[in-house]
Design a protein around this motif. Structure first.
Motif, PDB file in Angstrom:
ATOM      1  N   ASN A 145       0.803  -1.235   0.000  1.00 51.21           N
ATOM      2  CA  ASN A 145       0.000   0.000   0.000  1.00 51.21           C
ATOM      3  C   ASN A 145       0.834   1.282   0.000  1.00 51.21           C
ATOM      4  O   ASN A 145       0.300   2.360   0.286  1.00 51.21           O
ATOM      5  N   ASP A 146       2.115   1.184  -0.302  1.00 52.22           N
ATOM      6  CA  ASP A 146       2.963   2.367  -0.398  1.00 52.22           C
ATOM      7  C   ASP A 146       3.536   2.492  -1.813  1.00 52.22           C
ATOM      8  O   ASP A 146       3.705   1.485  -2.516  1.00 52.22           O
ATOM      9  N   ASN A 181       0.394   4.872   1.761  1.00 51.66           N
ATOM     10  CA  ASN A 181      -1.048   4.757   1.555  1.00 51.66           C
ATOM     11  C   ASN A 181      -1.446   5.251   0.170  1.00 51.66           C
ATOM     12  O   ASN A 181      -2.191   6.219   0.012  1.00 51.66           O
ATOM     13  N   ALA A 182      -0.953   4.586  -0.857  1.00 53.03           N
ATOM     14  CA  ALA A 182      -1.184   5.010  -2.243  1.00 53.03           C
ATOM     15  C   ALA A 182      -1.398   3.789  -3.122  1.00 53.03           C
ATOM     16  O   ALA A 182      -1.018   2.668  -2.773  1.00 53.03           O
ATOM     17  N   THR A 183      -2.009   4.014  -4.266  1.00 54.44           N
ATOM     18  CA  THR A 183      -2.190   2.961  -5.260  1.00 54.44           C
ATOM     19  C   THR A 183      -2.390   3.616  -6.628  1.00 54.44           C
ATOM     20  O   THR A 183      -2.556   4.825  -6.740  1.00 54.44           O
ATOM     21  N   GLU A 223      -3.798   7.343  -6.381  1.00 54.44           N
ATOM     22  CA  GLU A 223      -5.060   7.284  -5.649  1.00 54.44           C
ATOM     23  C   GLU A 223      -4.792   6.959  -4.189  1.00 54.44           C
ATOM     24  O   GLU A 223      -3.951   6.114  -3.869  1.00 54.44           O
ATOM     25  N   ARG A 224      -5.518   7.644  -3.308  1.00 52.88           N
ATOM     26  CA  ARG A 224      -5.438   7.364  -1.873  1.00 52.88           C
ATOM     27  C   ARG A 224      -6.837   7.464  -1.283  1.00 52.88           C
ATOM     28  O   ARG A 224      -7.455   8.537  -1.298  1.00 52.88           O
ATOM     29  N   GLU A 225      -7.354   6.338  -0.819  1.00 56.09           N
ATOM     30  CA  GLU A 225      -8.674   6.301  -0.190  1.00 56.09           C
ATOM     31  C   GLU A 225      -9.735   6.951  -1.079  1.00 56.09           C
ATOM     32  O   GLU A 225     -10.505   7.797  -0.658  1.00 56.09           O
ATOM     33  N   GLU A 267       2.663  17.037  -1.974  1.00 57.50           N
ATOM     34  CA  GLU A 267       1.459  16.420  -2.514  1.00 57.50           C
ATOM     35  C   GLU A 267       0.374  17.470  -2.754  1.00 57.50           C
ATOM     36  O   GLU A 267       0.313  18.485  -2.060  1.00 57.50           O
TER      37      GLU A 267
END
Length: 325
Positions: A64-65, A82-84, A98-100, A113
């Motif tokens: 997830n990083d 916490n990224a994808t 994308e994050r959440e 960011e």
């Protein structure tokens, strides 16, 4: 005799110097952004690969990083947590991710960011002006090829963020809810194509395309080079496929299917009236493979299999020129 010996020794020394210089210029194939002799090559653990415009780095997700893999010395750099779904900017200086279920960009030098909008699966345009994305509640295909269902498209739209105007543009897709027994479907994983005039996208029933200004969603058709078969048996709709990745160099698309990875290319005709036709075939990979992306020279792909990112030279698939119908 002594003079002749000195001359020969000097000549041998000169040859040795030349050889050493030549060897110094020869680098490991990976350091040149190419593959080693082993093909495919097991690169690193992770998923969601995206090649940088110069081919020197590969963005990917692990645990997830967001990370970068450097081909010159094979080291890995952690970019953010916490990224994808990373997508490089055309100049290679930033990455959209994308994050959440929200879209961000990150400056790779300053690590600053920027929040853009709610949404999923961002894709940076070739001209660098726009970042396309799907509705935050849409379905998605994970890096391992698993389809995760979301909510139906409430407004039958894709979106893109205009970085200069600092606003969101809606791409209204018409006649899309009638493609499958009247059911509204999700639109996600957009991919810019044809000089940013076309957006390819995923759905629960395969890959579709739509003009950037919106309009009717059109399916793809692939004609196999099998002259001995009736035409009806040579044409196949790209259903049950997804994760399109576009190569502007040779106007090729590579995509994930239920069975394998396939290259898809051909001559583009008038988009207002015609579909895209071409000849394609499977790219043999080890085990279940998904999430393919092109290298900048389009001869190499990165893809995911078994939780690892692999790279493979597929230039042999392009030895035959494509024929216009």
């Amino acid at each position: 005799m002594k003079l002749n010996f000195v001359f020969r020794a000097h000549r041998l020394n000169s040859i040795l110097v030349v050889l050493l210089l030549l060897l110094a210029c020869i680098k490991n194939p990976v350091e040149n952004g190419k593959l080693p002799a082993e093909n495919p090559y097991k690169l690193t653990r992770g998923g969601y690969p995206d090649w940088s415009p110069t081919g020197e780095r590969l963005a990917f997700i692990r645990d997830n990083d967001l990370y970068l893999y450097y081909f010159d010395d094979k080291h890995i750099e952690k970019v953010t947590e916490n990224a994808t779904e990373p997508s490089f900017s055309p100049d290679g200086k930033k990455i959209a991710f994308e994050r959440e279920r929200k879209i961000y960009t990150i400056d790779l030098e300053t690590k600053q960011e920027r929040y853009l909008a709610e949404g999923i699966t961002p894709s940076w345009s070739e001209n660098g002006k726009w970042i396309a994305f799907g509705h935050k509640d849409a379905s998605r295909i994970l890096t391992d090829g698993t389809l995760v269902y979301g909510q139906p498209s409430l407004d039958s739209s894709l979106y893109y963020f205009d970085l200069k105007a600092d606003n969101i543009v809606r791409v209204l897709v018409t006649n899309y809810d009638s493609l499958w027994i009247g059911t509204k479907l999700s639109m996600f994983h957009p991919e810019w194509a044809m000089g940013d005039s076309i957006i390819l996208f995923d759905s629960e029933i395969g890959i579709r395309k739509v003009r950037r200004e919106g309009g009717k969603a059109v399916s793809f058709w692939l004609e196999f080079d099998k002259p001995h078969l009736p035409k009806s048996n040579r044409v196949l709709e790209l259903a049950h496929s997804g994760q399109p990745n576009w190569s502007p160099v040779k106007r090729w698309m590579i995509y994930f299917s239920l069975m394998d990875l396939r290259p898809y290319g051909g001559v583009f005709k008038e988009y207002a009236t015609s579909d895209l036709h071409g000849h394609g075939g499977p790219i043999q990979t080890d085990g279940d493979s998904s999430d393919p992306c092109w290298s900048p020279d389009y001869h190499v792909i990165a893809y995911v299999s078994g939780g690892w990112i692999w790279v493979r030279d597929i230039s042999f698939h392009f030895e035959q020129p494509w024929k216009e119908e």
